[in-house]
Scaffold this motif. Structure first.
Motif, short mmCIF file in Angstrom:
data_model
loop_
_atom_site.label_atom_id
_atom_site.label_comp_id
_atom_site.label_asym_id
_atom_site.label_seq_id
_atom_site.Cartn_x
_atom_site.Cartn_y
_atom_site.Cartn_z
N SER A 33 0.91 -0.93 0.17
CA SER A 33 0.03 -0.04 -0.21
C SER A 33 0.71 1.05 -0.02
O SER A 33 0.44 2.16 -0.66
CB SER A 33 -0.87 -0.15 1.37
N LYS A 34 2.10 0.92 0.96
CA LYS A 34 2.26 2.30 0.79
C LYS A 34 4.04 2.27 -0.65
O LYS A 34 4.31 3.82 -1.15
CB LYS A 34 3.81 2.37 1.51
N LYS A 37 1.33 4.72 -2.75
CA LYS A 37 0.91 5.94 -2.72
C LYS A 37 2.29 5.93 -3.06
O LYS A 37 2.23 7.54 -3.12
CB LYS A 37 1.00 5.39 -0.42
N TYR A 38 3.50 5.74 -2.82
CA TYR A 38 4.39 6.63 -3.11
C TYR A 38 4.33 6.48 -4.53
O TYR A 38 4.50 7.74 -5.19
CB TYR A 38 5.41 6.11 -2.52
N ARG A 40 1.83 7.19 -6.74
CA ARG A 40 0.91 7.82 -6.52
C ARG A 40 1.98 9.74 -6.40
O ARG A 40 1.44 10.73 -6.80
CB ARG A 40 -0.60 7.20 -5.53
N TYR A 99 6.22 8.61 1.97
CA TYR A 99 5.66 7.39 1.98
C TYR A 99 5.40 6.76 2.41
O TYR A 99 4.53 4.94 2.82
CB TYR A 99 6.61 6.85 0.26
#
Length: 550
Positions: A33-34, A37-38, A40, A99
């Protein structure tokens, strides 16, 4: 016994789901997920170079962890790294992508970018995010924290309170307070006065002027903090509330009511709030009972009374409820200590302290400013508000100190929709680069005051930068820019120019050096930033030497 599953032959196989398996699965999901996220986040900042760190420096845990490292630069890194961060990435606009925790953010020292973000009218793609206004909401909604239609309502009510009658009152009361200070501090007849911490004077001055011209209180330099019966004076209550605002902001109400919590803080807060509520009602009644001649007179020209009057006159959708009015008054007059206002108690006090600190190092500059003061005012009268526009060198030293230590050192906006920014290419290169800014991305428009594109040798104290610059010009951007620029700008400059004119005409200023210390070492030790939410300088020790008329 573990869960049961069936094999291909229909047999039952025992499976033990261990804690380790669960942790590994959870960790895998977290990492994935991270990573997403990073990726994105990089897209959201259009892959502009910059910091790639675990936590956003303005959010928990980043704001609470040890700072100054590559992985956690700290909430004040734009200021602490102002000389290096933009050079490192070769641009006046850089990105920050956390992140683990936080939103992608642009940081810029370019005024053109700041004007695109903060200089628009009510139709703009950027707003002040709620997270940037929490410290301003202790007393309720207000001009600085509000946005959109709410901001326009508050701005329309606030505007009339800041007019020439108020500035005349500020000038008059500053003169009176200066003379009170000289007598009360025992300076009369003395040739030299040591002041170990100049902030003890500048903070008291700014507090008294806010009290007199903001609230219409009859404050003076001589008043003791407690009355004869032991109760806290209103003047002292205002000081305590201003000093303890951050404690009141972060501590839950139930903790503030515990016996272990400072009784002084609770007493001051309760007394001031109760007094303000009663004053709103009393001044409404007073305004309603005045004759038209009284309305035109100079009676009740303080910002408090004029704000009540503006609220009463407006009616309809712009009329403020009593609680909103109390919120306005308290935020505006108890120091305006927070990001973007700069014109109130703590900001003015910090900047005056820095101004006097810098002037103490440069006797030739003091002489230059003194020459203008004498040519405009002379020695035989007090300056008047009509002298204000002629005292440009006095204003210039104040502006330059504020440029070097901008009290509102963070200016954050958040995109409310997908938009673009025109980013000027690095200094010395022509053209601009269009950067996509997607909804939710934040922009911090800070440290333009140290951008060499605008200021030659920005680390040097050079008041001559501001000679000839109109007092209200947006060329000076430390009061912010655009329609949301500091409404108290002229309040602050009027007070400061008046006070500095009187002080510099009467006294020469010298730094109080430690044994064997040089002026440059004194500057490094003293004229260094201290930051909570506003930015100021450390305790400034100076000596005043009475001038002899030439």
């Amino acid at each position: 016994m573990g869960d049961m599953i069936y094999d291909n032959a229909g047999g039952i196989l025992p499976v033990q789901l261990s804690v380790l398996n669960v942790c590994v699965a959870a960790l895998s999901i977290f990492i994935i997920s991270k990573v997403l996220k990073y990726r994105r986040g990089l897209q959201l900042v259009s892959y502009l170079p910059g910091l790639r760190i675990p936590f956003h420096p303005l959010e928990i845990p980043g704001a609470a962890l040890p700072s100054g490292t590559w992985w956690n630069p700290g909430m004040y890194f734009p200021w602490n790294w102002r000389h290096t961060i933009y050079k490192k990435y070769g641009n006046e606009t850089v990105s920050l992508v956390p992140y683990i925790v936080g939103v992608p953010t642009f940081y810029t020292s370019n005024l053109d970018v700041a004007r695109q973000v903060a200089g628009g009218g009510h139709k703009t793609s950027f707003i002040k995010p709620q997270s940037a206004s929490l410290a301003l909401l202790l007393w309720g909604m207000n001009l600085v924290a509000a946005d959109g239609e709410t901001w326009r309502k508050h701005r329309r009510i606030m505007g009339p309170a800041f007019n020439n009658k108020l500035y005349q009152m500020v000038w008059t009361e500053t003169l009176k307070t200066y003379h009170e200070m000289v007598v009360a501090e025992g300076w009369t007849g003395k040739k030299e006065i040591d002041v170990p911490v100049i902030q003890t004077l500048t903070f008291k001055l700014a507090l008294l002027i806010i009290g007199k011209c903001g609230f219409g209180f009859s404050f003076d330099w001589f008043a003791p903090p407690r009355s004869a019966d032991g109760s806290m004076s209103l003047q002292e209550a205002l000081r305590v509330v201003a000093d303890s605002h951050m404690i009141a902001l972060f501590l839950p109400k139930w903790i503030q009511r515990l016996p272990l919590t400072r009784k002084e803080m609770r007493e001051a807060h309760d007394q001031l709030m109760g007094f303000m509520k009663s004053q709103v009602a009393e001044r409404k009644e007073d305004l309603r009972s005045r004759s038209s001649d009284d309305q035109k007179s100079n009676t009740g020209n303080d910002a408090f009374t004029m704000l009540v009057k503006a609220s009463e006159d407006e009616g309809g959708k712009f009329k403020l409820e009593d609680q909103e009015l109390v919120s306005f008054i308290l935020l505006l007059q108890i120091g305006n200590v927070f990001i973007m206002l700069f014109a109130g108690h703590e900001t003015t006090a910090h900047t005056l302290a820095a101004t006097l600190g810098f002037l103490s190092l440069y006797e030739d500059l003091q002489d230059e400013v003194l020459q203008q003061i004498v040519s405009v005012v002379g020695y035989d009268r007090d300056p008047t508000l009509e002298d204000y526009p002629k005292l440009e060198k006095v204003l210039a030293v104040f502006y330059e100190a504020l440029r070097m230590f901008p009290a509102g050192h963070i200016l954050i906006r958040e995109a409310t929709e997908d938009t673009t920014l025109q980013i000027p290419n690095p200094h010395g290169q022509e053209g601009v680069t269009t950067i996509a800014v997607q909804k939710g991305v934040q922009i911090d428009c800070s440290t333009a005051e140290y951008n060499p594109r605008y200021f030659d040798e920005p680390e040097k104290f050079k008041p001559s930068r501001w000679y000839g610059v109109p007092a209200e010009s947006e060329v000076f951007s430390a009061f912010s820019i655009g329609p949301r620029a500091c409404i108290g700008r002229k309040f602050a400059t009027t007070e400061s120019v008046c006070f500095l004119t009187m002080l510099l005409r009467d006294y020469k200023i010298e730094p109080v050096l430690n044994a064997g210390e040089t002026k440059e070492e004194w500057r490094e030790r003293v004229l260094s930033a201290t930051i909570v939410l506003t930015l100021g300088v450390r305790d400034v020790p100076v000596k005043f030497i009475r001038r002899t008329r030439k």
